[in-house]
Structures are given as structure tokens and as C-alpha cells.
Design an enzyme around this catalytic site. Structure first.
Site: not given
Ligand code: ACM
Length: 534
Positions: A139, A168, A239, A301-302, A368, A393, A395, A443-445
Site C-alpha cells: 500500500r 496488493d 488483492h 483473504d478478502e 486475523w 493490527y 494501523d 498495514w500501510t494504507e
Molecule cells: C487481512 O487483514 N486482510 C489479512
């Protein structure tokens, strides 16, 4: 004694050991790597030459200790580090460094100081074998030198796994020789959202960067010298928009895509064609050449199933293979990569969503979405690495209030991170044994610079390190030690969050957040995991 993480046992004694210009350092050849690190890390600030020879600091092999265990015995006359492995000796050396004045953490000579350590016997070993930190370099790219600095910071806290989230929607950060457009096209985006506010505003500023394969070899070797294993992540099948932007044939749509400029979960996932499976197998071939560690994360994920549910080829695959739905299609797709890794003698790691279509055999689960997912993964006979978003997390904001830079998620305070326990209640001894350990996640958004990364990581990562290393925890005692530890961080130039809140220059009034309550976070969690069978 102010070391972080706290050692398992320590017995203070009378007196101090004082270093002089002639204090020697000797190590059994088996422990030479730890001795090299100790000399290289002490000499810049102290100027001590630590010449080779007996009678001062000694690193000595000892049988009967665990793979990361050490004993450190300081008397008025000598410093002895005993360990069965170079790793154990390295952790003894890290502890020794923390026994010195915090100025020992500076990179240039500190004049007019006598360097000494208190007499003590420390017997120490970690609680968990997997003590990790994920850094999302996709990110926002973390330049190589900043990543090397983070490797030193992880090692200082006796963390031993760096999970590198390399790919990603918003960026592909790893050079792949066979597919150069992954970085030519996929390593940069046109602009980024400014914070997490709604409606979205954009900064109009291109962002990018990637690690060449030579950079990766350097990073891996630097980490290995600090007893840190890197777990590379190539996130599949979601992603992946940056990869699809570079190679449109990987996607499900006829229209070309840009490297994604929005945050959040994207609909664009790779297709399930044979060519796509071959493409990512080629990518993993190069990943295996570069990263020698046992684990490779393949994501999972997601992954919204919208495009697969509408795609004729995906629906045909489901029918041909007799699968129930797109969740099972995901498991079928991912098995190509997890089986490939197993056949190459590696261990696949995947996020807990993979449970929705049935876990591929031999996969270690990165859990997670909370304790229920951890328990389910362990009960199903899989190894688990625990990283619940509400507790680990980093962030997520550190305190209430608009002063926190880009406040998102619920509040994950220093004390909450400190209290984190990876093991959910109700597991049998055998199930507990499947929990390899835990990792924090950066996580770096909303972390767009190394300075902000420092602010979000510290001091919470120090609290996390103690949660995964130390058997006994005492938050009041941790805070006393943290006051000294912050002087070490100051000496290293780490721009941690002050207990009283951010400095003015650590605030981001230009970049709105989107804070949630803990109840809202818990509600999201319940919705996400509602269809998991327990
Ligand atoms: C995640 O936070 N999508 C692994």
C-alpha cells in the site's frame, strides 16, 4: 533491570562489569555470527575495540538449552553468554546491549562515558517460536534502507519473523524476471486517497517503488544475520489488481484496469484459467529462489466472489469439478499453489478466509478474524499463526481523539496490545500446541512514510514483543521499563508515540480518518465469520 522483553528469570547480584579498551571478546566458532553482531553493534557508540581473546566477554556453547534459549551471567570480572545455538547466543547478546546505557544504541561515538553492566544471572527463552511482524510494503512502499532499519528494530525486540506483504491491489513491489510489467506497470499508482474520510479525496500524487531481486537478496541476508526469517506474501486470488493492470489476461473483465487508487476490498480478482495458475506458479518459482525460509504466504483473504459468480469460465470450472460454490473454487484454485509449495518442501501460509471453502491440506492458517477463527483452525488440525485485527493490527489508532493521525478501526491501546494472548479459551493441549505464535501487523494504507510507521509501531511493538516472548506479564512494571526503553528508541531515532499523545508534527489534520467503536468492529467481525461452521 529494564530489558524489553522481560527475561524469564533473572537474579541480580552485587557489582558491575566495566568495559575498557582492552576488554576482549571471544566466541566458540559455532556462535561466531552472534559475536560478529555484538561487536558490530557495540563498537560504533562505545568505541570499544573488543579484541579477540579470553578473559572478558565470552559466548560459549551449552548443551541442554532450547533453540532460542540463553543464559547470561555477568560478574564483576566477566560476561558469559551460553547457548546451544547461534540464535540463543544472539538473544543473549541483544539482552547484554540493553544492560548498557541507552546511549549504546547510538550510531556514532558517545564520548566521556564509562560502559558497564550490572552483575546478574539471566535465564531466558521465548514463550512462542513465531514472533512476527507483518509490514505491508504494497500500500505504501517502504524503501529498502528503512526496511533494513526495521529488521534491526524487530531483532532488538527478539522478534524473529518478518511477514512481507509484497503485492496488493495498489502496488506490486517484487521484481519478477519473467514478468517485468509486474513492476514496470504494477509498482506505481497514479494517486492515493487522502486519509479514510468519506467522501474520498485524492492526493493527486503518484506513489510507487519496488525491490529488485538484488535488493531482496540483500534484505534476506541482512535479516538472516539477525536471526529473522522473512515470509514473503503473494496475495491470491484477491488483492491482485496491480498484477491485473500489468497483465490484463489475468483478470475477469474485458476492460483494462489501473493499479487501484482506492483502499478497501476490491472486486477485481484473478480468473481461474490454466494460464493464470501457470503465471503465478512461475512467480512463486522466483519467490522460492529469493526467499529460503520455510514459509511462503499465498494470501486468500478478502476475495469477493462477485466476478467468479458472473464469469462463464469460473461457473464452468465449478460445474466440471463438482464444486459447491465459489468458496470451494477458491480452495481448488489455492491448492495449486499450496500443493506446489509443499512439493518443493516449503510450508504454505494462508489467511483464515480459506476455511470458507475448506482448508487446503498442509496449510498453516494466519488467523486475523479473531479467537473463533483461531480455535476453528487449530481444531481442524492446522498450525496457526495468530494476528487478530482488534488486538494486533497496529494501523488501528492508539487512543481516542482527533489528534491521532488518520484514526481508523477501534482503539488498540498500548495496554491492550500488552494484554494480548494468542491462545483462545477452550482448546485441548494438542490444539494449543498447533498455535505457533503470533504476529503484529503494520498495514500501510494510512501509513505513508517511515516516520508515521515509527509512530504507529512504537511503543506498541515493544508491548507485543513482550506478549509473545515473556511468560509472565506485569503492565505497571512494563511501563517502568518502557521509560528507559524509550531512551533506547530515542538513541536509534525511532519516532514513537509519546505517552501524552502525538507531537504536532505527528498529527495529520490534512488526512481525515474514519474511526469506529469497538462495538462496530465486533459487529463487522461477527458478520464476516457468520458463515463459518464451528
Ligand atoms: C487481512 O487483514 N486482510 C489479512
Amino acid at each position: 533491570m529494564t530489558t524489553i522483553p522481560a527475561p524469564a528469570r533473572r537474579t541480580p547480584a552485587e557489582g558491575r562489569f566495566t568495559f575498557t579498551a582492552t576488554t576482549p571478546l571471544t566466541a566458540d566458532p559455532a556462535l561466531a555470527r552472534a559475536a560478529t553482531w555484538l561487536r558490530e553493534s557495540l563498537t560504533p557508540a562505545t568505541g570499544l575495540p573488543l579484541p579477540d581473546g579470553p578473559g572478558g566477554v565470552e559466548l560459549r556453547p551449552a548443551d541442554g538449552l532450547g533453540p532460542e534459549e540463553y543464559r547470561l551471567t555477568v560478574t564483576g570480572e566477566s560476561v558469559l553468554i551460553e547457548a546451544a545455538t547461534p540464535t540463543g547466543a544472539f538473544y543473549g547478546a541483544q539482552t547484554l546491549r540493553q544492560l548498557l546505557d541507552p546511549a549504546a544504541f547510538r550510531s556514532g561515538r558517545v564520548a566521556d562515558r564509562t560502559w558497564s553492566v550490572p552483575a546478574v544471572v539471566i535465564a531466558d527463552a521465548p514463550r512462542y517460536g513465531w514472533r512476527g511482524c507483518l509490514i505491508d510494503v504494497a500500500r505504501h512502499f517502504l524503501p529498502k534502507n528503512d526496511l533494513l532499519r526495521y529488521i534491526d528494530l524487530l531483532a532488538m525486540h527478539k522478534l524473529n519473523v518478518l511477514h512481507l506483504h509484497l503485492t496488493d491491489d495498489q502496488g506490486w513491489r517484487l521484481q519478477i524476471r519473467k514478468y517485468p510489467k509486474l513492476t514496470e506497470v504494477g509498482a506505481w499508482r497514479r494517486e492515493s486517497p487522502l486519509g479514510a474520510g468519506r467522501p474520498r479525496r485524492f492526493d493527486g500524487r503518484p506513489h510507487g517503488g519496488y525491490y529488485s531481486q538484488d535488493d531482496i537478496r540483500e534484505i534476506v541476508s541482512y535479516a538472516a544475520d539477525r536471526f529473522i526469517t522473512i515470509v514473503p506474501e503473494i496475495d491470491l486470488p484477491g488483492h491482485t489488481q496491480a498484477a491485473i493492470a500489468a497483465y490484463p489476461e489475468l483478470g475477469n473483465l474485458d476492460t483494462p484496469l489501473d493499479v487501484r487508487t482506492q483502499w478497501g476490498v476490491g472486486e477485481n480478482v484473478v480468473n481461474v484459467a490454466d494460464g493464470t495458475i501457470a503465471f503465478f506458479t512461475d512467480v512463486l518459482e522466483e519467490v522460492l529462489e529469493l526467499f529460503p525460509g520455510p514459509y511462503v504466504c499465498v494470501g486468500g483473504d478478502e476475495t469477493p466472489k462477485t466476478q467468479w459468480n458472473e464469469s462463464v469460465p469460473a461457473k464452468e470450472r465449478i460445474r466440471e469439478l463438482g464444486l459447491r460454490d465459489a468458496d470451494e473454487l477458491q480452495t481448488w484454485f489455492m491448492r495449486h499453489f499450496t500443493d506446489f509449495l509443499l512439493a518443493r518442501g516449503r510450508k504454505p501460509l494462508g489467511w483464515d478466509e480459506l476455511m470458507e471453502g475448506g482448508l487446503p491440506p498442509g496449510v498453516t492458517v494466519a488467523s486475523w478474524r479473531g479467537a473463533r477463527c483461531t480455535a476453528l483452525a487449530a481444531r481442524s488440525g492446522h498450525d496457526v499463526v495468530v494476528s487478530p485485527f482488534a488486538e494486533t493490527y497496529l494501523d488501528f489508532r492508539q487512543a481516542e481523539g482527533a489528534q491521532e493521525p488518520v484514526p481508523i478501526g477501534s482503539v488498540t491501546s498500548l495496554s491492550a496490545v500488552y494484554a494480548f494472548d494468542p491462545i483462545p479459551g477452550g482448546l485441548t493441549g494438542q490444539e494449543r500446541g498447533r498455535i505457533l505464535g503470533a504476529q503484529a501487523a503494520l498495514w500501510t494504507e494510512h501509513i505513508d512514510s517511515p516516520r508515521l510507521l515509527d509512530y504507529m509501531a512504537f511503543p506498541r511493538l515493544a508491548a507485543f514483543a513482550e506478549a509473545v516472548w515473556s511468560d509472565e506479564r506485569d503492565f505497571a512494571d512494563f511501563l517502568v521499563r518502557l521509560a528507559v526503553h524509550e531512551k533506547r528508541l530515542d538513541a536509534l531515532g525511532v519516532e514513537y508515540r509519546p505517552a501524552a499523545g502525538p507531537h504536532p508534527w505527528q498529527q495529520r489534520p490534512d488526512s481525515p480518518g474514519h474511526p469506529l467503536t469497538r462495538a462496530e468492529i465486533d459487529g463487522k467481525l461477527a458478520a464476516w465469520t457468520a458463515n463459518l461452521r464451528f
